[in-house]
Design a protein around this motif. Structure first.
Motif, mmCIF file in Angstrom:
data_model
loop_
_atom_site.group_PDB
_atom_site.id
_atom_site.type_symbol
_atom_site.label_atom_id
_atom_site.label_comp_id
_atom_site.label_asym_id
_atom_site.label_seq_id
_atom_site.Cartn_x
_atom_site.Cartn_y
_atom_site.Cartn_z
ATOM 1 N N PHE A 6 37.911 7.355 15.962
ATOM 2 C CA PHE A 6 39.302 7.237 15.914
ATOM 3 C C PHE A 6 39.795 5.863 15.754
ATOM 4 C CE2 PHE A 6 37.752 6.812 20.280
ATOM 5 C CZ PHE A 6 38.255 5.506 20.689
ATOM 6 N N ASN A 7 41.032 5.479 15.398
ATOM 7 C CA ASN A 7 41.502 4.335 14.882
ATOM 8 C C ASN A 7 41.932 3.360 16.122
ATOM 9 O OD1 ASN A 7 41.291 5.011 12.180
ATOM 10 N ND2 ASN A 7 43.217 5.925 12.070
ATOM 11 N N GLY A 8 41.391 2.055 15.872
ATOM 12 C CA GLY A 8 41.937 1.099 16.811
ATOM 13 C C GLY A 8 42.738 -0.048 16.041
ATOM 14 N N ARG A 66 34.978 -2.847 20.130
ATOM 15 C CA ARG A 66 34.836 -3.283 18.532
ATOM 16 C C ARG A 66 33.687 -4.272 18.325
ATOM 17 N NH1 ARG A 66 40.129 -6.816 18.154
ATOM 18 N NH2 ARG A 66 40.972 -4.640 18.783
ATOM 19 N N GLY A 67 33.056 -4.060 17.211
ATOM 20 C CA GLY A 67 31.822 -4.662 17.087
ATOM 21 C C GLY A 67 30.645 -4.278 17.555
ATOM 22 N N GLU A 79 41.122 -9.486 24.925
ATOM 23 C CA GLU A 79 42.221 -9.097 24.527
ATOM 24 C C GLU A 79 42.175 -7.902 23.597
ATOM 25 O OE1 GLU A 79 46.368 -11.053 22.050
ATOM 26 O OE2 GLU A 79 44.521 -12.365 22.848
ATOM 27 N N GLY A 80 41.318 -8.112 22.492
ATOM 28 C CA GLY A 80 41.100 -6.861 21.623
ATOM 29 C C GLY A 80 40.379 -5.642 22.046
ATOM 30 N N GLU A 81 39.700 -6.195 23.263
ATOM 31 C CA GLU A 81 38.871 -4.692 23.882
ATOM 32 C C GLU A 81 40.042 -4.142 24.531
ATOM 33 O OE1 GLU A 81 36.017 -7.291 22.345
ATOM 34 O OE2 GLU A 81 37.859 -8.027 23.616
ATOM 35 N N LEU A 82 41.043 -4.757 25.194
ATOM 36 C CA LEU A 82 42.041 -3.995 25.822
ATOM 37 C C LEU A 82 42.891 -3.123 24.743
ATOM 38 C CD1 LEU A 82 43.736 -3.403 28.245
ATOM 39 C CD2 LEU A 82 45.193 -5.633 28.080
ATOM 40 N N SER A 83 43.050 -3.750 23.683
ATOM 41 C CA SER A 83 43.911 -2.844 22.645
ATOM 42 C C SER A 83 42.945 -1.773 22.311
ATOM 43 C CB SER A 83 44.067 -3.888 21.558
ATOM 44 O OG SER A 83 44.641 -3.356 20.300
ATOM 45 N N GLY A 110 33.935 -3.634 31.608
ATOM 46 C CA GLY A 110 34.731 -2.520 31.490
ATOM 47 C C GLY A 110 35.630 -2.035 32.674
ATOM 48 N N ALA A 111 35.364 -2.696 33.999
ATOM 49 C CA ALA A 111 36.211 -2.489 34.864
ATOM 50 C C ALA A 111 37.327 -3.469 34.851
ATOM 51 C CB ALA A 111 35.227 -2.699 36.350
ATOM 52 N N TRP A 112 37.050 -4.606 34.534
ATOM 53 C CA TRP A 112 38.267 -5.627 34.218
ATOM 54 C C TRP A 112 39.193 -5.241 33.043
ATOM 55 C CZ3 TRP A 112 38.538 -9.707 30.340
ATOM 56 C CH2 TRP A 112 39.538 -10.567 30.562
ATOM 57 N N ILE A 113 38.789 -4.577 32.117
ATOM 58 C CA ILE A 113 39.590 -4.158 31.111
ATOM 59 C C ILE A 113 40.219 -2.840 31.582
ATOM 60 C CG2 ILE A 113 39.539 -2.955 28.693
ATOM 61 C CD1 ILE A 113 39.234 -5.991 28.666
ATOM 62 N N GLY A 114 39.457 -1.981 32.312
ATOM 63 C CA GLY A 114 40.274 -0.818 32.902
ATOM 64 C C GLY A 114 41.371 -1.026 33.784
#
Length: 220
Positions: A6-8, A66-67, A79-83, A110-114
């Motif tokens: 899917f697109n990010g 990403r990456g 920042e990008g990972e949250l996006s 992943g918990a921080w981003i979540g």
């Protein structure tokens, strides 16, 4: 488990999507640990979370930030990972139009981003955070925390101190209108080595308790 793309915001993102037979089943987005330190959607704890949620009747999606793997882009310091996580939730909602219950779960980074995603997306009604890196990252954005959830921490974690997670839990518990369940595992490191079954059992017990308030069709 079906592979999906899917697109990010930085390009295509690679995931593994496991839909429940019930189109109205609750849906969970599962986020992996630090991309710069070997974290992927195939990490053992990520897969353990998938099994726990799937066994309790959830549709699940885990994906590579990403990456990582076939996901395009490069590490962006959170920042990008949250996006990426927001894009994944958008995709989940688009293909699960009959579901109205969405959760987020994550391990370590992943918990921080979540938890950040939880603050930005009011449709998220619950969370599970494994080894949240409270001694490494700022969690002050949780003011107030918008949903109840479960936090699980190993007592022998040498990467994230148990004390820092305890401070985070106490801060969240002081907020009105939510309930934070906090479980600890004796002799358990950051990665729940030899304790994955204990982790799965903890998450499953919590989900069973929360799902008592779900419509019966979703618990079957």
């Amino acid at each position: 488990m079906p592979e999906v793309i899917f697109n990010g915001s930085a390009g295509r993102l690679e995931g593994r999507f496991h839909p429940h037979a019930d189109k109205e089943a609750p849906v969970v987005l599962i986020l992996h640990p630090h991309p710069a330190h070997g974290g992927t959607m195939n990490s053992k704890i990520v897969h353990t979370l998938h099994r726990a949620f799937s066994d309790q009747g959830f549709t699940t999606l885990r994906f590579n930030f990403r990456g990582i793997g076939r996901s395009e882009g490069s590490y962006d310091k959170g920042e990008g990972e949250l996006s990426d996580a927001a894009s994944a939730l958008d995709w989940l909602q688009s293909i699960n139009p009959q579901s109205h219950r969405f959760w987020v779960a994550g391990f370590s980074f992943g918990a921080w981003i979540g938890m950040q995603l939880l603050m930005r997306r009011p449709e998220l009604e619950g969370f599970v955070s494994i080894s949240p890196p409270a001694s490494l990252y700022d969690f002050n954005f949780l003011a107030p925390c918008p949903a109840s959830g479960l936090i699980v921490q190993g007592l022998s974690d040498t990467i994230v101190s148990h004390e820092s997670v305890g401070v985070l839990v106490n801060k969240l518990r002081n907020q009105k209108g939510i309930k934070i369940d906090f479980e600890t595992v004796e002799n358990c490191d950051h990665f729940f080595t030899q304790h994955l079954s204990n982790l799965q059992a903890s998450v499953s017990r919590y989900l069973q308790k929360r799902m008592q308030t779900f419509p019966q069709s979703l618990a079957s």
